[in-house]
Write a protein that holds these residues in place. Structure first.
Motif, PDB file in Angstrom:
ATOM      1  N   UNK A 156     -51.970  -8.573   8.833  1.00 11.32           N
ATOM      2  CA  UNK A 156     -53.236  -8.060   8.292  1.00 11.32           C
ATOM      3  C   UNK A 156     -54.150  -7.545   9.394  1.00 11.32           C
ATOM      4  N   UNK A 157     -54.017  -8.033  10.617  1.00 15.55           N
ATOM      5  CA  UNK A 157     -54.789  -7.491  11.744  1.00 15.55           C
ATOM      6  C   UNK A 157     -54.380  -6.034  11.988  1.00 15.55           C
ATOM      7  N   UNK A 158     -53.078  -5.797  11.944  1.00 15.80           N
ATOM      8  CA  UNK A 158     -52.550  -4.454  12.195  1.00 15.80           C
ATOM      9  C   UNK A 158     -52.978  -3.494  11.084  1.00 15.80           C
ATOM     10  N   UNK A 159     -52.883  -3.959   9.840  1.00 16.92           N
ATOM     11  CA  UNK A 159     -53.232  -3.099   8.702  1.00 16.92           C
ATOM     12  C   UNK A 159     -54.715  -2.753   8.717  1.00 16.92           C
ATOM     13  N   UNK A 160     -55.543  -3.734   9.056  1.00 14.92           N
ATOM     14  CA  UNK A 160     -56.987  -3.513   9.084  1.00 14.92           C
ATOM     15  C   UNK A 160     -57.378  -2.495  10.142  1.00 14.92           C
ATOM     16  N   UNK A 161     -56.675  -2.537  11.281  1.00 14.76           N
ATOM     17  CA  UNK A 161     -57.020  -1.636  12.391  1.00 14.76           C
ATOM     18  C   UNK A 161     -56.415  -0.250  12.221  1.00 14.76           C
ATOM     19  N   UNK A 162     -55.143  -0.195  11.803  1.00 19.63           N
ATOM     20  CA  UNK A 162     -54.411   1.069  11.804  1.00 19.63           C
ATOM     21  C   UNK A 162     -54.051   1.586  10.410  1.00 19.63           C
ATOM     22  N   UNK A 163     -54.338   0.785   9.372  1.00 25.68           N
ATOM     23  CA  UNK A 163     -53.923   1.134   8.006  1.00 25.68           C
ATOM     24  C   UNK A 163     -52.411   1.383   7.950  1.00 25.68           C
TER      25      UNK A 163
ATOM     26  N   UNK B 172     -59.600  -6.850  24.914  1.00 24.11           N
ATOM     27  CA  UNK B 172     -58.138  -6.759  24.928  1.00 24.11           C
ATOM     28  C   UNK B 172     -57.680  -5.418  24.372  1.00 24.11           C
ATOM     29  N   UNK B 173     -56.586  -4.897  24.929  1.00 20.56           N
ATOM     30  CA  UNK B 173     -55.986  -3.667  24.417  1.00 20.56           C
ATOM     31  C   UNK B 173     -55.232  -3.919  23.110  1.00 20.56           C
ATOM     32  N   UNK B 174     -55.037  -5.208  22.760  1.00 20.42           N
ATOM     33  CA  UNK B 174     -54.273  -5.552  21.573  1.00 20.42           C
ATOM     34  C   UNK B 174     -55.198  -5.857  20.394  1.00 20.42           C
ATOM     35  N   UNK B 175     -54.912  -5.204  19.267  1.00 17.74           N
ATOM     36  CA  UNK B 175     -55.688  -5.440  18.061  1.00 17.74           C
ATOM     37  C   UNK B 175     -54.907  -6.213  17.005  1.00 17.74           C
ATOM     38  N   UNK B 176     -53.632  -6.513  17.302  1.00 15.96           N
ATOM     39  CA  UNK B 176     -52.789  -7.228  16.334  1.00 15.96           C
ATOM     40  C   UNK B 176     -51.614  -7.871  17.072  1.00 15.96           C
ATOM     41  N   UNK B 177     -50.983  -8.871  16.442  1.00 15.16           N
ATOM     42  CA  UNK B 177     -49.777  -9.451  17.047  1.00 15.16           C
ATOM     43  C   UNK B 177     -48.677  -8.408  17.227  1.00 15.16           C
TER      44      UNK B 177
END
Length: 501
Positions: A238-245, A273-278
């Motif tokens: 959900x972190x990835x989806x929220x950031x990148x759809x 951090x450069x990371x927005x998701x696992x």
């Protein structure tokens, strides 16, 4: 012949390119390796065509830039935790890994003992390593880890553990199994690197779950089956989806840990951090090596059934609780899988059922092999040898076009070996196991050309699927694994004996 569903060369090229792109962002990259670095049998089974040593071959391509740290939790050494696929303790597996990694020409930096608390067995292990010239670092448990970020990222947290001196641009951190302290070691190193003024980064190389195939794809469900005892659950990142759809798959532990890891990295580096998701943290490109999705789906379903049988047997042996068995049943039901969907199961059980009507009143021990050409070969236990030995001999006779009526081993030799076991070595088990039969066969092949023909066919057993109507002893299990045979067993003991099997 089973269809190939995976292109290993394409995968290695894609993966090495992606890792180097990540390395270019830092002076030094700490790369946490999840899963098995050498001999990844699970990946080989679910991705037909996957090279089980793909990760190590990938590292070979990068060996001039890479060095390796092996972490092991001191508590696992103290309680003699066993690595199931090899049947050896974690400390012995560290020795094995060092030998094999060196054999591939890779540099071992050191071994890190995590959550060290002066355990006696661990101290003995450390002495063995140091007296063989292996550097050892001891990291103690940090109170509040991993959530108390303010304390952990301080001189009273990571600061109390020593810095592992590294010199290469890629530092691979691996371990004998899960929960060995790989992540903590990577973050500990980041803390010290930034204190030294070095621009270091962290990434994770975890093959499964595969982030860019659907959540309920059998390939990802097979990962849940493989880690059913760890209670891993695949979830949408959900972190990835929220950031990148963009939909990506990860698993519960990484999702739960991500905010803490992200905060820790930001606290260490002093910048966002450069990371927005696992998923961002990962460098996994295995999904791009899939060339036949249907072949991968079928192989993954077969792996789930195999894991189901393993879970049932481990429960019977008292190694797992009922909750794990029930969760495995739910996974089977989710994909509408049945035990008989595994090809050798029905022939083995049908033959055992026939034997029940005979003189033998004990549980009939039968093994069925599904050969690579689809032929099914069976073997049963007798007064001379166990069912595993019989199935191997019958299979290589078939492959060598040797008639059933021809003996590969003289009955006199077998009887002599049985006498040695019972009369001289005082064994309670007289029948010959697979290891003993293969040794006798190889010796006989020196003077018997027919036996030599059969021995030459042993390599064709690699990839064979097998099923036993009774649980196997460890010797037979290891022989089948070394031959490359994937075996399952019904959760039935071969006799009423508690010790002698």
């Amino acid at each position: 012949m089973r269809k190939q569903g995976f292109d290993p060369q394409k995968y290695i090229e894609e993966q090495s390119k992606y890792i180097l792109e990540r390395v270019d962002k830092f002076d030094k990259l700490y790369l946490e390796f999840g899963g098995k670095l050498i001999g990844d049998k699970h990946a080989k089974r679910v991705l037909p065509g996957f090279d089980e040593d793909a990760k190590i071959k990938l590292l070979q391509k990068l060996k001039d830039q890479a060095e390796i740290i092996i972490t092991v939790y001191s508590g696992d050494i103290e309680r003699n935790k066993i690595r199931g696929d090899y049947g050896i303790t974690y400390d012995m597996d560290v020795f094995r890994q060092i030998d094999e990694l060196r054999g591939f020409g890779l540099e071992i930096n050191s071994v890190v003992i995590t959550r060290y608390n002066h355990e006696h067995s661990t101290d003995v292990f450390i002495s063995k390593l140091e007296r063989r010239g292996i550097k050892v670092y001891k990291h103690v448990a940090i109170p509040g880890y991993p959530s108390a970020v303010e304390k952990i990222v301080s001189k009273d947290g990571y600061g109390i553990n020593p810095y592992v001196e590294t010199t290469k641009s890629i530092v691979v951190v691996t371990a004998p199994g899960p929960n060995s302290g790989k992540l903590a070691t990577c973050l500990n190193q980041l803390y010290h690197e930034h204190k030294l003024g070095n621009h270091a980064g962290y990434s994770k190389f975890e093959t499964f779950p595969v982030w860019n195939v659907p959540l309920k794809h059998p390939l990802n469900v097979a990962y849940e089956a493989a880690t059913v005892d760890l209670k891993d659950v695949n979830m949408m990142d959900y972190f990835h989806f929220e950031t990148y759809n963009e939909v990506a798959v990860n698993y519960n532990r990484d999702l739960e840990m991500f905010p803490v890891v992200k905060r820790s990295i930001e606290k260490i580096t002093g910048q966002e951090s450069m990371y927005q998701s696992p998923t961002d943290m990962g460098v996994n490109r295995v999904g791009f090596g899939i060339i036949d999705d249907e072949a991968v789906k079928e192989a993954s379903k077969q792996e789930i059934i195999r894991r189901h049988f393993q879970t049932e047997c481990d429960y019977k042996k008292g190694l797992l609780d009922e909750e794990v068995v029930n969760r495995m049943k739910l996974i089977m039901e989710e994909l509408e899988l049945k035990e008989y969907h595994r090809e050798p199961v029905i022939p083995a059980r049908e033959y055992a059922e026939k034997l029940k009507g005979g003189v033998n009143k004990e549980v009939p021990a039968v093994m069925a092999f599904e050969l690579n050409d689809g032929t099914v070969i069976t073997g049963r236990s007798s007064n001379l040898m166990d069912s595993c030995s019989a199935a191997i001999l019958n299979a290589i006779k078939y492959l060598a076009n040797i008639g059933d009526e021809i003996f590969l081993l003289s009955p006199m030799i077998i009887e002599t070996m049985k006498d040695l076991k019972t009369d001289k070595l005082h064994s309670k088990v007289a029948t010959l196991n697979a290891n003993e039969v293969l040794i006798a066969l190889t010796i006989g092949a020196v003077t018997n050309p027919t036996a030599q023909l059969a021995v030459e066919k042993l390599h064709e057993l690699n990839g064979v699927q097998a099923h036993s109507t009774v649980m196997l002893n460890k010797d037979d299990e290891q022989i089948l694994k070394r031959l490359g045979i994937d075996v399952t067993s019904d959760p039935v003991y071969p006799s009423e004996n508690l010790y002698y099997m």
